[in-house]
Design an enzyme around this catalytic site. Structure first.
Site, mmCIF file in Angstrom:
data_model
loop_
_atom_site.group_PDB
_atom_site.id
_atom_site.type_symbol
_atom_site.label_atom_id
_atom_site.label_comp_id
_atom_site.label_asym_id
_atom_site.label_seq_id
_atom_site.Cartn_x
_atom_site.Cartn_y
_atom_site.Cartn_z
ATOM 1 N N ASN A 86 2.589 12.222 6.378
ATOM 2 C CA ASN A 86 1.531 12.934 7.082
ATOM 3 C C ASN A 86 1.030 12.097 8.269
ATOM 4 O OD1 ASN A 86 -0.519 14.904 7.585
ATOM 5 N ND2 ASN A 86 -0.549 15.376 5.387
ATOM 6 N N HIS A 116 1.406 -13.433 8.179
ATOM 7 C CA HIS A 116 1.252 -14.711 8.872
ATOM 8 C C HIS A 116 0.799 -15.772 7.869
ATOM 9 C CE1 HIS A 116 1.435 -12.578 12.758
ATOM 10 N NE2 HIS A 116 0.759 -11.640 12.118
ATOM 11 N N ALA A 161 -5.738 7.500 -3.458
ATOM 12 C CA ALA A 161 -6.236 7.322 -2.096
ATOM 13 C C ALA A 161 -7.088 6.063 -1.978
ATOM 14 C CB ALA A 161 -7.048 8.538 -1.672
ATOM 15 N N THR A 166 -1.044 -4.687 -3.765
ATOM 16 C CA THR A 166 -0.706 -6.090 -3.534
ATOM 17 C C THR A 166 0.366 -6.606 -4.487
ATOM 18 O OG1 THR A 166 -2.459 -6.860 -5.004
ATOM 19 C CG2 THR A 166 -3.030 -6.571 -2.679
ATOM 20 N N LYS A 167 0.623 -5.863 -5.580
ATOM 21 C CA LYS A 167 1.610 -6.276 -6.576
ATOM 22 C C LYS A 167 2.488 -5.093 -6.950
ATOM 23 C CE LYS A 167 -1.306 -9.888 -8.601
ATOM 24 N NZ LYS A 167 -1.962 -10.392 -9.845
ATOM 25 N N ARG A 181 -4.477 -1.082 -9.316
ATOM 26 C CA ARG A 181 -4.202 -1.343 -10.730
ATOM 27 C C ARG A 181 -3.778 -0.050 -11.426
ATOM 28 N NH1 ARG A 181 -8.844 -4.498 -9.718
ATOM 29 N NH2 ARG A 181 -8.576 -6.722 -10.182
ATOM 30 N N ARG A 184 -3.181 4.840 -15.774
ATOM 31 C CA ARG A 184 -2.556 5.395 -16.974
ATOM 32 C C ARG A 184 -1.128 5.787 -16.678
ATOM 33 N NH1 ARG A 184 -1.901 10.942 -17.023
ATOM 34 N NH2 ARG A 184 -3.161 12.189 -15.562
#
Length: 206
Positions: A86, A116, A161, A166-167, A181, A184
């Protein structure tokens, strides 16, 4: 003796300098294509499709990107069949970006392979890096989501949203938040709902 040029180093996830070995020229060429794409009339469907396929490294049969769209090189992006992005999608493809089949991006999704060094002396040296991002099949990424360098998102995943991923995210889950995170698992019971607890009133959704 290191025989790798700066582009090879970039694609290998090693520190590199972005203005050497023709990288500036490659980015300029990509930006010209992006400018053409973003300047098209909304009804120029065939031309839009052609520019997307020229810009990206590899595409599936059905690919649609709403404009405006931004990327660094384009050639480092691979998308599978039935991909939809989108408005205001940004992909910094300094590292490779591999996107599977049946993937949907809501507005303002950003994939950042680029980064960086943390220490100011190292950062001011001009070295930067790109670490690949991989997104599996049947993934829906919600609006204003940021995916950071090196992340892999599994198959059949929904990213809520506003998340900052990060993982790595495993298969078959809903994940949300900053940092993102797992909330479920996605189960067979979810099939009958189109939004939260609202059930389908039609039968042709499967």
């Amino acid at each position: 003796m290191n025989l790798m040029n700066q582009k090879d180093r970039m694609l290998a996830g090693l520190p590199y300098k972005a203005w050497l070995d023709g990288l500036t020229e490659e980015r300029t060429a990509a930006r010209l294509l992006v400018h053409q794409l973003n300047s098209l009339s909304p009804d120029a469907h065939e031309e839009r499709d052609g520019l997307i396929r020229k810009l990206l490294g590899k595409t599936g049969e059905l690919v649609h990107i709403e404009t405006p769209f931004r990327c660094d090189y384009g050639s480092n992006i691979t998308v599978g069949n039935n991909f939809y992005a989108n408005f205001n999608c940004t992909i910094l493809d300094v590292g490779k970006v591999v996107i599977g089949e049946n993937v949907m991006f809501a507005p303002n999704v950003s994939l950042y392979t680029a980064g960086h060094p943390v220490h100011p002396d190292s950062r001011n040296s001009g070295y930067e890096y790109g670490i690949a991002i991989t997104i599996g099949n049947n993934v829906w990424i919600g609006g204003n989501v940021i995916v950071n360098p090196g992340v892999t998102i599994g198959n059949n995943v929904v990213i809520g949203a506003g998340s900052v991923v990060t993982k790595d995210i495993p298969d078959n889950v809903i994940a949300v938040g900053s940092p993102c995170r797992i909330v479920r698992e996605i189960t067979e019971e979810d099939r009958k709902f189109y939004y939260k607890d609202r059930e389908f009133d039609v039968t042709d959704y499967v």
